[in-house]
Motif scaffolding. Structure first.
Motif, mmCIF file in Angstrom:
data_model
loop_
_atom_site.group_PDB
_atom_site.id
_atom_site.type_symbol
_atom_site.label_atom_id
_atom_site.label_comp_id
_atom_site.label_asym_id
_atom_site.label_seq_id
_atom_site.Cartn_x
_atom_site.Cartn_y
_atom_site.Cartn_z
ATOM 1 N N ASP A 29 -0.683 -6.516 -6.004
ATOM 2 C CA ASP A 29 -2.124 -6.547 -5.764
ATOM 3 C C ASP A 29 -2.803 -6.140 -7.080
ATOM 4 O O ASP A 29 -2.728 -4.974 -7.492
ATOM 5 N N MET A 82 -7.161 3.145 -2.177
ATOM 6 C CA MET A 82 -6.185 3.828 -3.043
ATOM 7 C C MET A 82 -6.393 5.341 -2.963
ATOM 8 O O MET A 82 -5.439 6.117 -2.845
ATOM 9 N N PRO A 87 -6.640 -3.720 -6.247
ATOM 10 C CA PRO A 87 -6.654 -2.919 -5.020
ATOM 11 C C PRO A 87 -7.998 -2.209 -4.833
ATOM 12 O O PRO A 87 -8.671 -1.886 -5.815
ATOM 13 N N PRO A 93 0.834 -1.201 0.000
ATOM 14 C CA PRO A 93 0.000 0.000 0.000
ATOM 15 C C PRO A 93 0.878 1.263 0.000
ATOM 16 O O PRO A 93 1.802 1.380 0.798
#
Ligand code: 5GP
Length: 135
Positions: free
Chosen positions: A111, A119, A114, A35
């Motif tokens: 990923d 995001m 996502p 992330p």
């Protein structure tokens, strides 16, 4: 033909923007390895990063440093990792990845789906820190 990233710069393709100046643009990688995985690009398209002039190469790295500082301020991580590959998109870019373990930099474990809301939130958090640190 314009690269995907040139289309992101001109807004034809949407992106989760985290920072920009007159020469550079930073946005979340659409398939993050962790992330907050961010790409930093020169707005003017050049395929291979090592074909940039010394001045453009240095400017890209100095801008990336500011983005990395914003990532570290926004997200819990030990370090921000840096990678350059360019195997997929022929427009010079630097990957910045928030790292807590070495595995966070595993580019074979992306990923591919996502969460858009996450995001958006992550991009906003980094963008806010970028503005704060560069006011
Ligand atoms: P590389 O060229 O460094 O091997 O990889 C290109 C990177 O760009 C990949 O990590 C990929 O997920 C990302 N990427 C490819 N297309 C898009 C796109 O349209 N939007 C965003 N935000 N990232 C992309």
């Amino acid at each position: 033909m314009a690269s995907i990233f040139s289309k992101i710069v001109d807004g034809t393709i949407p992106s989760y923007r985290v920072a920009e100046d007159d020469r550079h643009y930073a946005f979340l990688d659409i398939n993050p390895v962790a992330p907050g995985h961010t790409l930093v690009i020169p707005k003017r398209e050049t395929d291979y990063i090592f074909d940039l002039s010394d001045e453009d190469f240095a400017a890209l790295h100095l801008f990336s440093k500011k983005v990395a500082q914003a990532i570290r301020a926004a997200l819990p991580c030990k370090r921000v990792g840096v990678a350059v590959m360019g195997l997929e998109v022929p427009h010079a870019h630097i990957h910045l990845v928030p790292l807590n373990t070495e595995k966070d930099m595993d580019f074979s474990a992306k990923d591919t789906d996502p969460d858009p809301e996450q995001m958006k939130n992550i991009a906003e958090m980094i963008a806010d820190k970028f503005s704060e640190l560069n006011a």
